[in-house]
Design an enzyme around this catalytic site. Structure first.
Site, PDB file in Angstrom:
ATOM      1  CD  GLU A  38      28.267  43.296  33.321  1.00 35.78           C
ATOM      2  OE1 GLU A  38      27.443  43.358  32.394  1.00 35.78           O
ATOM      3  OE2 GLU A  38      29.307  43.986  33.365  1.00 35.78           O
ATOM      4  CB  CYS A  47      34.380  42.552  40.600  1.00 31.68           C
ATOM      5  SG  CYS A  47      33.795  44.242  40.605  1.00 31.68           S
ATOM      6  CD  GLU A  49      38.959  42.283  40.168  1.00 34.81           C
ATOM      7  OE1 GLU A  49      37.776  42.034  39.865  1.00 34.81           O
ATOM      8  OE2 GLU A  49      39.590  43.251  39.711  1.00 34.81           O
TER       9      GLU A  49
HETATM   10  N1  THU Z   1      34.781  44.690  36.928  1.00 33.28           N
HETATM   11  C1  THU Z   1      35.493  43.637  37.405  1.00 33.28           C
HETATM   12  O1  THU Z   1      35.047  42.490  37.318  1.00 33.28           O
HETATM   13  N2  THU Z   1      36.690  43.881  37.980  1.00 33.28           N
HETATM   14  C2  THU Z   1      37.310  45.092  38.014  1.00 33.28           C
HETATM   15  O2  THU Z   1      38.437  45.196  38.479  1.00 33.28           O
HETATM   16  C3  THU Z   1      36.619  46.267  37.484  1.00 33.28           C
HETATM   17  C4  THU Z   1      35.207  46.063  37.060  1.00 33.28           C
HETATM   18  C5  THU Z   1      33.522  44.423  36.236  1.00 33.28           C
HETATM   19  C6  THU Z   1      32.260  44.798  36.935  1.00 33.28           C
HETATM   20  C7  THU Z   1      31.313  44.997  35.770  1.00 33.28           C
HETATM   21  O3  THU Z   1      30.763  43.747  35.393  1.00 33.28           O
HETATM   22  C8  THU Z   1      32.197  45.481  34.644  1.00 33.28           C
HETATM   23  O4  THU Z   1      33.530  45.140  35.015  1.00 33.28           O
HETATM   24  C9  THU Z   1      32.110  46.967  34.379  1.00 33.28           C
HETATM   25  O5  THU Z   1      32.312  47.678  35.541  1.00 33.28           O
END
Ligand code: THU
Length: 127
Positions: A38, A47, A49
């Site tokens: 973040e 994210c 993935e």
């Molecule tokens: N996030 C992921 O890393 N992967 C997902 O499949 C869903 C969301 C993260 C993004 C952000 O840092 C936090 O989860 C909240 O949305």
């Protein structure tokens, strides 16, 4: 799943507090981990993935990804967001997707199921 779980512990998620780990296993049996990262400028967040996908690309693996594992804490599974589905599709549209929680829940699906009628590289003319 072990690599995804380890990566999750290294997630940088001070704003949401929601740590996600991911790992891509390739058909050459290499595993590339990733975690969500973040940023104070929220929109810059990446994210788990996509972090794993870009690690695979940076390691020279741009195709033949067998599966992606995604793990979160608690009891509720997380499924890849739309942006991540699209990025994964670019490299291996036929890959499997395995969702998990630290409490032991599991669900197996496929990218084709999560992103039907996708737009991919084959739709573009090669220059
Ligand atoms: N996030 C992921 O890393 N992967 C997902 O499949 C869903 C969301 C993260 C993004 C952000 O840092 C936090 O989860 C909240 O949305």
């Amino acid at each position: 799943m072990r690599v995804a779980a380890l990566a999750r512990e290294r997630a940088y998620a001070p704003y949401s507090g929601y740590k996600v780990g991911a790992a891509i296993r390739t058909k050459r049996n290499k595993i590339h981990g990733g975690a969500n990262v973040e940023n104070a400028s929220y929109g810059m967040t990446v994210c788990a993935e996509r972090c794993a996908a870009f690690a695979a690309v940076a390691a020279g693996e741009t195709k033949d990804w067998d599966a992606v594992a995604v793990i979160v804490a608690g009891d509720d599974l997380a499924s890849p967001c739309g942006a991540c589905r699209q990025v994964l599709y670019e490299f291996s549209p036929g890959m499997r997707v395995i969702l998990a929680t630290t409490t032991g829940k599991r669900k197996a699906t496929t990218l084709a199921e999560l992103l039907p009628d996708a737009f991919g590289p084959d739709r573009l003319p090669r220059v």
